[in-house]
Scaffold this active site. Structure first.
Site, PDB file in Angstrom:
ATOM      1  N   LYS A  22       0.701  -1.209  -0.237  1.00 46.01           N
ATOM      2  CA  LYS A  22       0.126  -0.144   0.067  1.00 46.01           C
ATOM      3  C   LYS A  22       0.853   1.085  -0.271  1.00 46.01           C
ATOM      4  CE  LYS A  22      -1.771   1.383   4.218  1.00 46.01           C
ATOM      5  NZ  LYS A  22      -1.312   3.081   4.742  1.00 46.01           N
ATOM      6  N   ARG A  93      -3.989  11.440   4.762  1.00 45.89           N
ATOM      7  CA  ARG A  93      -2.934  12.314   4.975  1.00 45.89           C
ATOM      8  C   ARG A  93      -2.006  12.725   3.522  1.00 45.89           C
ATOM      9  NH1 ARG A  93      -1.522  15.161   8.606  1.00 45.89           N
ATOM     10  NH2 ARG A  93       1.198  14.623   8.285  1.00 45.89           N
ATOM     11  N   ILE A 330       8.270   7.074  16.633  1.00 42.06           N
ATOM     12  CA  ILE A 330       8.230   7.751  15.588  1.00 42.06           C
ATOM     13  C   ILE A 330       6.562   8.279  15.465  1.00 42.06           C
ATOM     14  CG2 ILE A 330       7.427   7.093  13.033  1.00 42.06           C
ATOM     15  CD1 ILE A 330      10.845   6.798  13.554  1.00 42.06           C
ATOM     16  N   ARG A 400      -8.596  -0.180   4.932  1.00 46.85           N
ATOM     17  CA  ARG A 400      -7.892   0.842   4.301  1.00 46.85           C
ATOM     18  C   ARG A 400      -6.195  -0.049   3.350  1.00 46.85           C
ATOM     19  NH1 ARG A 400      -6.802   6.663   7.550  1.00 46.85           N
ATOM     20  NH2 ARG A 400      -5.513   6.783   5.558  1.00 46.85           N
TER      21      ARG A 400
END
Ligand code: EPZ
Length: 420
Positions: A22, A93, A330, A400
């Site tokens: 992806k 995003r 992160i 997703r």
């Protein structure tokens, strides 16, 4: 709203085909904006919701996108707007990745600021600073990034990223392919998906060296052409099913993947007691002992342990013997799965960006919900080994990023179904 019901306790045995990545596919689709030629992809994860969102955005700009089985083609020959509106960008995003290519090819672009998201504030300052280093004039107005290139086009430059960023490296690399002169990206991200994007750009005629290292050099060219490209296998999907097999104790062959992109994950999984054997482009996963062992991890940019595998690893630790510490470096808010795992009987305590997970004898099924993709799949993993029924709500998060998740797991013996 659709839900997934899992009755835990079944071992997984069989084969799982791994889809195209992806996080490579989405950027490769944006790269099509750099050329009036057509990009043809194979091994494309076409069924993912994020791919549909990206298709919608590109079609809005004027691209023609066709998707058939695992092939995709994208043509940006007739772009009729350079504005990416809020209602499309807010869904995903990664839409910010159209900024660099539009600006480089057309000299201007207007892209909505993506806004916050479930895993943290995730600013885009490094994307914008990088484009400014290439000469872009950037204004923020009414929630939009309004970017313009100088009259003669973007200019090559030296960009030093203050922090490693996958997206900012990709945006800058794509923009620099059509800039005048040479661009050097220092402290660049090294993720395999960036190498894949770079290799596709090279097939399109770009001049790039240093892919996979922290210094990427791009010599700008006047124009790029169409190309054929096979999208690399999804390392996060591979890692997720490796953990699923290890947790349930079966033997699963993951088809068509790359073991070398998962070294940090597999190193930790082997310490935990999950054995992985490479067979050509397949990997065979099995568990060594009765129970897995607790192991500490800390997320880092590639080649370190990926943040996108943190939630799944934590799900595994909840049923391992002993304790493991999980440190997330992160994203500041990537422990949303913790309260849900605790509702299933897990013993986890969070302190700042670390979580101590003490393995328990077993989890109990429950109704759970998560607000991001990897957190959701961690709950599916927990459900596979929990006693009784687990109901995972908000299935769209899973869709997703995991193609045919229910079919892939049930083909290996999981008791899992999707409910309307
Ligand atoms: C990519 O996001 C992935 N998304 C994420 O995958 C992944 O978690 C992440 O890289 C880290 O590996 C895609 O590839 C579509 P970053 P990206 O820029 O590019 C900060 C998944 O589940 N930062 O490397 O957005 C940022 O807040 C996901 O598939 C700035 O401060 O991540 C973060 O702390 C979700 N300013 C860090 O850098 C910026 O301008 C790394 O983020 C950009 C980022």
């Amino acid at each position: 709203m659709d839900r997934i019901r899992i009755i835990g306790g079944n071992q997984l045995n069989g084969e799982i085909p791994i889809s195209g990545a992806k996080n490579a596919a989405l950027k490769l689709m944006s790269a099509a904006l750099l050329t009036d030629g057509t990009l043809n992809f194979t091994n494309s994860p076409n069924e993912l919701r994020d791919i549909s969102s990206q298709t919608e955005l590109l079609e809005h700009l004027g691209c023609v996108v066709t998707r058939e089985e695992n092939r995709m083609s994208v043509s940006a020959a007739n772009i009729h707007t350079r504005t990416a509106p809020y209602e499309l960008v807010r869904k995903m995003r990664t839409s910010i990745l159209v900024l660099g290519p539009l600006l480089a090819r057309f000299g201007e672009a207007k892209v909505s600021l993506p806004g916050g998201c479930a895993i943290g504030t995730r600013p885009v300052d490094m994307h914008l600073n990088a484009l400014e280093e290439l000469g872009a004039d950037i204004k923020l107005e009414q929630g939009y990034i309004d970017a313009k290139a100088p009259a003669g086009g973007l200019q090559g430059g030296k960009i030093l990223f203050p922090k490693v960023s996958v997206g900012a490296t990709e945006n800058a690399m794509m923009a620099a392919t059509l800039a005048n002169g040479t661009t050097v990206l220092a402290n660049a991200a090294k993720e395999p998906e960036i190498v894949d994007l770079g290799e596709c750009l090279i097939k399109m005629g770009a001049k790039i060296s240093g892919l996979g290292t922290e210094k990427i050099t791009i010599e700008g060219v006047k124009s790029l052409n169409g190309a054929e490209h096979e999208i690399l296998p999804d390392r996060i999907e591979t890692g997720t099913y490796t953990i699923a097999a290890g947790m349930t104790g079966g033997t699963v062959t993951l088809k068509n993947t790359r073991i070398d992109h998962l070294s940090a994950v597999l190193g930790h999984l082997s310490q935990a007691g999950i054995e992985v054997e490479e067979q050509g482009t397949d990997i065979v996963v099995s568990r060594e002992g009765e129970r897995l062992q607790g192991v500490d991890i800390m997320t880092e940019p590639y080649p370190g342990f990926p943040t996108d595998m943190q939630a799944q690893f934590m799900a595994m630790l909840t049923v391992a013997e002993g304790a493991g510490m999980v440190t997330e470096t992160i994203f500041e808010n990537r422990f949303m799965h913790v309260p849900e795992l605790v509702r299933m009987g897990a013993d986890i305590s969070v302190q700042g960006n670390s979580a101590i997970v003490r393995g328990v004898g077993g989890l109990k099924g429950a109704e759970v919900m998560a607000t991001d993709l990897r957190a959701s799949v961690a709950l599916v993993l927990a459900g596979l080994v929990a006693e009784g029924e687990t109901m995972v709500n908000r299935v769209y998060h899973l869709e997703r990023g995991y193609e045919r998740l229910v079919r892939k797991l049930s083909a290996c013996g999981a008791n899992i179904e999707r409910l309307k």
